[in-house]
Scaffold this active site. Sequence first.
Site, short mmCIF file in Angstrom:
data_model
loop_
_atom_site.label_atom_id
_atom_site.label_comp_id
_atom_site.label_asym_id
_atom_site.label_seq_id
_atom_site.Cartn_x
_atom_site.Cartn_y
_atom_site.Cartn_z
CG ASP A 97 -1.98 0.94 1.30
OD1 ASP A 97 -2.42 1.38 0.23
OD2 ASP A 97 -2.46 1.25 2.42
CG ASP A 119 0.72 7.56 -3.51
OD1 ASP A 119 0.54 8.39 -4.43
OD2 ASP A 119 0.22 7.69 -2.38
N GLY A 194 -7.54 8.18 7.41
CA GLY A 194 -7.63 8.44 8.84
C GLY A 194 -9.07 8.49 9.36
CG HIS A 227 -6.18 4.61 -1.59
ND1 HIS A 227 -5.05 4.21 -0.93
CD2 HIS A 227 -6.11 4.07 -2.83
CE1 HIS A 227 -4.32 3.46 -1.74
NE2 HIS A 227 -4.94 3.37 -2.90
CB ILE A 271 -11.25 -0.98 5.06
CG1 ILE A 271 -12.37 -0.62 4.08
CG2 ILE A 271 -11.71 -0.83 6.51
CD1 ILE A 271 -13.53 -1.59 4.06
P1 13P Z 1 -8.81 4.62 5.84
O1 13P Z 1 -7.93 5.46 6.68
O2 13P Z 1 -10.08 5.34 5.49
O3 13P Z 1 -9.10 3.28 6.43
O4 13P Z 1 -8.07 4.37 4.43
C1 13P Z 1 -7.11 3.36 4.32
C2 13P Z 1 -6.35 3.41 3.05
O5 13P Z 1 -6.71 4.08 2.09
C3 13P Z 1 -5.13 2.62 2.97
O6 13P Z 1 -4.43 2.83 1.79
O1 G3H Z 2 -3.10 4.83 3.72
C1 G3H Z 2 -2.39 4.50 4.64
C2 G3H Z 2 -2.72 3.34 5.49
O2 G3H Z 2 -3.79 3.62 6.34
C3 G3H Z 2 -1.50 2.86 6.22
O3 G3H Z 2 -1.16 3.67 7.27
O4 G3H Z 2 1.26 4.22 6.97
O5 G3H Z 2 0.19 4.30 9.22
O6 G3H Z 2 0.64 2.12 8.13
P1 G3H Z 2 0.34 3.58 7.93
ZN ZN Z 3 -4.54 4.79 1.00
#
Ligand code: 13P
Ligand code: G3H
Ligand code: ZN
Length: 325
Positions: A97, A119, A194, A227, A271
């Site tokens: 991700d 990204d 978030g 996302h 999510i």
């Molecule tokens: P949320 O913070 O809405 O759960 O989004 C997660 C996300 O997009 C991870 O890439």
């Molecule tokens: O989009 C980001 C995800 O929610 C991951 O969050 O970088 O704190 O692991 P993180």
């Molecule tokens: Zn994301």
Amino acid sequence: MEKQNVHYRDLGLSNTKEMFSKAMAGKYAIPAYNFNNLEQLQAIVTACVETNSPVIIQVSKGARSYANETMLRCMAMGAVQMAREAGSNIPICLHLDHGDTFELCKSCVDSGFSSVMIDGSHLPFEENVALAKKVAEYAHQFDVSVEAELGVLAGIEDEVSAEHSTYTKPEEVEEFVKKTGVDSLAISIGTSHGAFKFKAGQPVPPLRFDILEECEKRIPGFPIVLHGASSVVQEYVALINQYGGNLAGAVGIPEDQLRRAAASAVCKINIDSDGRLAVTAKIREYFAKDPKEFDPRKYLGEARKELVKLVKHKNETVLGSAGKA
Ligand code: 13P
Ligand code: G3H
Ligand code: ZN
């Protein structure tokens, strides 16, 4: 001992190709759940097996280093084995991700990921194109899927943080997809990362489905990714606040908006925050009710149980992925 290169098929994982083509045809979305630890992964796999749902298990750069690269690969292999031993054949994809460099994406491809996101959404268009193309060229040699992003989401993502979102420009998507050769595209239509997506006490502005539809028109049949799609379950926010936390004003995307997105060309819905909230709520509640307990299996076990409930709910009633494996 040197690090080994591993191909995702040897871990029993799947890329996103077939998942997305079925999701597009069936008008549902594949859930992409973030995880960092054992209990989260157990809960995601259990819930997806029980609902017979395909699943993308995803880790950010931070999550990967938190869990340890090698441990993470073994966990993903364990997730597949756990599902198979439960008699389930659900496809499981391991996805990076918000990868921020070619080197990170390459390292994930080389260590068994079946999908990566590059990204470059914060970069100028041509730089985003060049970076995504480079990653796609490398990943495709190994049949690994690639997701890229156009438009910027507000909120904090691992290394990248943006105060305001910039909606995706539909007039850019066709050229981007053609030039890069990526397999899916994340777009910005009003979601954000978030637990604080909108101002509390004010009406939640609807997602920009007009932008999504414009994108769909220009790249028909191409998988789109959403996302920042946690609904920020208010029951968990209330429990957290009741038991000593402070998440006053946390607001997310209403579930009916996500249902509408899942029925469109949106094939993957991310999510993370909802899972974090479920875990935190249950641990806080446990500690408050039983201050003498110090066996992690007890409170982590409660958190894991709640996460199973949450994931089943999402698959069955929001994304429509239940029964589609
Ligand atoms: P949320 O913070 O809405 O759960 O989004 C997660 C996300 O997009 C991870 O890439
Ligand atoms: O989009 C980001 C995800 O929610 C991951 O969050 O970088 O704190 O692991 P993180
Ligand atoms: Zn994301």
